[in-house]
Each structure stands twice: as structure tokens, then as C-alpha cells.
Enzyme design. Structure first.
Site, PDB file in Angstrom:
ATOM      1  N   SER A 291       0.849  -1.191   0.000  1.00  0.00           N
ATOM      2  CA  SER A 291       0.000   0.000   0.000  1.00  0.00           C
ATOM      3  C   SER A 291       0.881   1.236   0.000  1.00  0.00           C
ATOM      4  CB  SER A 291      -0.881   0.021   1.255  1.00  0.00           C
ATOM      5  OG  SER A 291      -1.498   1.277   1.426  1.00  0.00           O
TER       6      SER A 291
ATOM      7  N   TYR B 236      -2.441   0.183  10.491  1.00  0.00           N
ATOM      8  CA  TYR B 236      -2.592  -0.371   9.139  1.00  0.00           C
ATOM      9  C   TYR B 236      -1.366  -0.041   8.290  1.00  0.00           C
ATOM     10  CZ  TYR B 236      -3.950  -0.830   4.297  1.00  0.00           C
ATOM     11  OH  TYR B 236      -3.962  -1.150   2.961  1.00  0.00           O
TER      12      TYR B 236
END
Length: 264
Positions: A141, A154
Site C-alpha cells: 500500500s 494499518y
């Protein structure tokens, strides 16, 4: 009947989002696909809707190492020649500053995004090494590289994925097994709904006024990595919407939080 032109691709988190599209695209490109996820109904629909007949649904939780190993050890003969592993399973849970975060949500992200990826890799990497060729693609990501409000745990789990990908590449040097990491920016899938505990209105608000990536965009990046000649290794692909200002928001907005990626 399974295809045998390119071997078998295992795709974790294949019941929706990126994983679903990756499984569909690889099956069209000649792979037999082991579609791995927890939701049996979604996997069944994926296999039934695939025109190639080359997607095998396998119900397993990447967090359960023993159950995962059993499921992969029991693959039918036509699905045992694994040449590609797509470590896609993952999630984001909750959104807000660390000081008001939920330890339960942190643990769920760590167990899935980190431990789950390690579990699948532990089971399958020796098979790829024994084969003498193969490709691992880890879904990262942009959150790993560009901080944004509410990303914290995250983002940290995705930073782990990025660094592990580089070290896997070193560890597998000389084995014939390649390693890539694909790091998407904001994409419209079920990811935001999971983060916001099913609040569709709140999730949809993230995408107002912009054109996000699609799951197909990410699937095509993954397929491109594995389609390169054997002497070429794509270390990292980073992609995001043209409207997104890295991890900090969108063009013309200083308040809209930018998500990292969907890895449902």
C-alpha cells in the site's frame, strides 16, 4: 478441468476486491487458480462465474496456520504445480488517532496483514523453491510510504509487507523465484466498508469528487509483474489515482483522508 499452460496461481483474499479480480484475470491468462478466502459463498460464486473452469475455491483463514496448511496440502493433483503466489489477504479496521485506537482492531490487522502473509509464505515458498521457478507478489500500500491521519497500525503493517518483500527477494536469490510488491493508492472496493464496520455512507464519502483506482487496475499491475521474462524482476510498483496527493488527501482537499489500498 484445470489449465496447465502456466502452472497454478494461489491468490489469498480472493473472495472480493483485488483478490477476486486477480483470480479472474490470471485464469483468463492461462493459469489454474486456487482462490483462497474465508467466505465459502463468495468463492463458490467466483468459481461458477468463471468461464475458464480453472478456478478452485479453497476455504481457509490465513490466520490459522494449521488449517491453511491442511487446505493447501489437500489440493487436487491438477492444482499442485504452484508457480505463482499472490499474498493479497488483508484488511484495515478502524480509523482514527493511535491514542484512541482499539487494541482488538490492531490485533486483527497484525494477525491478518502480517502473520497471515507469513503463514501462506511459510507453507508455499518451499514448494516454489523446489520447483526452481515461480513468482511471489505481495500486495502492499502507498500507506507504507506516505503517512496520513488515521493510518497508523494499518500503515505499519503494510510497511512490514514492503520490507519483507525486499528481504524475500534477497533470500530467494538464485532459486529462480522472483518477488514483487504492488502498492496501490485509493481504490473503490469493499475495503473502506470493512474499515468503517459496514458504514456504506461513510465509506462512499471517501470517493466523492474523485475517480479512484479500480480492482481491475490493480489486477492488471499484478498480472504485468508475473508476465515479465524470467530474467526480469519487478521489485515494486506504486500506483494511485491521478486525483490523489500521495497519502495526504486529494487534489483540492486538505481534509479528506486518503486510504491505502483494498486487500480484502
Amino acid at each position: 478441468m484445470a489449465q496447465d499452460e502456466r502452472g497454478v496461481a494461489v491468490v489469498s483474499g480472493a473472495s472480493s476486491g483485488f483478490g477476486e479480480r486477480i483470480a479472474q484475470l490470471l485464469s483468463r491468462q492461462g493459469y489454474s487458480v486456487v482462490a483462497l478466502a474465508r467466505r465459502a459463498d463468495r468463492l463458490k460464486a467466483l468459481a461458477e462465474q468463471d468461464s475458464t473452469g480453472a478456478i478452485l475455491p479453497v476455504v481457509a483463514d490465513v490466520r490459522d496456520r494449521e488449517g491453511l496448511a491442511r487446505a493447501l496440502d489437500e489440493l487436487p493433483p491438477d492444482f499442485r504445480d504452484i508457480s505463482v503466489l499472490i499474498n493479497n489477504a488483508g484488511l484495515s479496521r478502524g480509523f482514527g488517532p493511535l491514542q484512541s485506537g482499539s487494541p482488538e482492531s490492531w490485533r486483527e490487522m497484525i494477525d491478518t496483514n502480517i502473520s497471515g502473509l507469513l503463514n501462506v509464505s511459510e507453507v508455499l515458498l518451499p514448494r516454489l523453491v523446489s520447483r526452481g521457478s515461480g513468482h511471489v507478489v505481495n500486495i502492499g500500500s502507498i500507506a507504507a510510504n506516505y503517512p496520513y491521519m488515521g493510518g497508523n497500525v494499518y500503515a505499519a503493517t503494510k510497511a512490514f509487507v514492503h520490507q519483507l518483500s525486499l528481504n524475500m527477494r534477497v533470500d530467494l536469490q538464485g532459486t529462480g523465484v522472483r518477488v514483487s510488491c504492488v502498492a496501490p493508492g485509493m481504490a473503490k472496493t469493499e475495503f473502506a466498508q470493512v474499515r468503517f464496520d459496514g458504514d456504506v455512507e461513510r465509506a462512499d464519502a471517501l470517493y466523492e469528487g474523485i475517480q479512484p483506482l479500480t480492482a481491475d487496475d490493480v489486477a492488471e499491475a499484478v498480472a504485468w509483474c508475473v508476465s515479465r521474462p524470467a530474467h526480469v524482476n519487478i521489485n515494486m510498483i506504486e500506483l494511485m489515482p491521478s486525483d490523489q496527493n500521495f497519502g495526504l488527501g486529494f487534489a483540492g482537499s486538505r481534509t479528506t483522508p486518503a486510504d491505502g489500498t483494498d486487500v480484502t
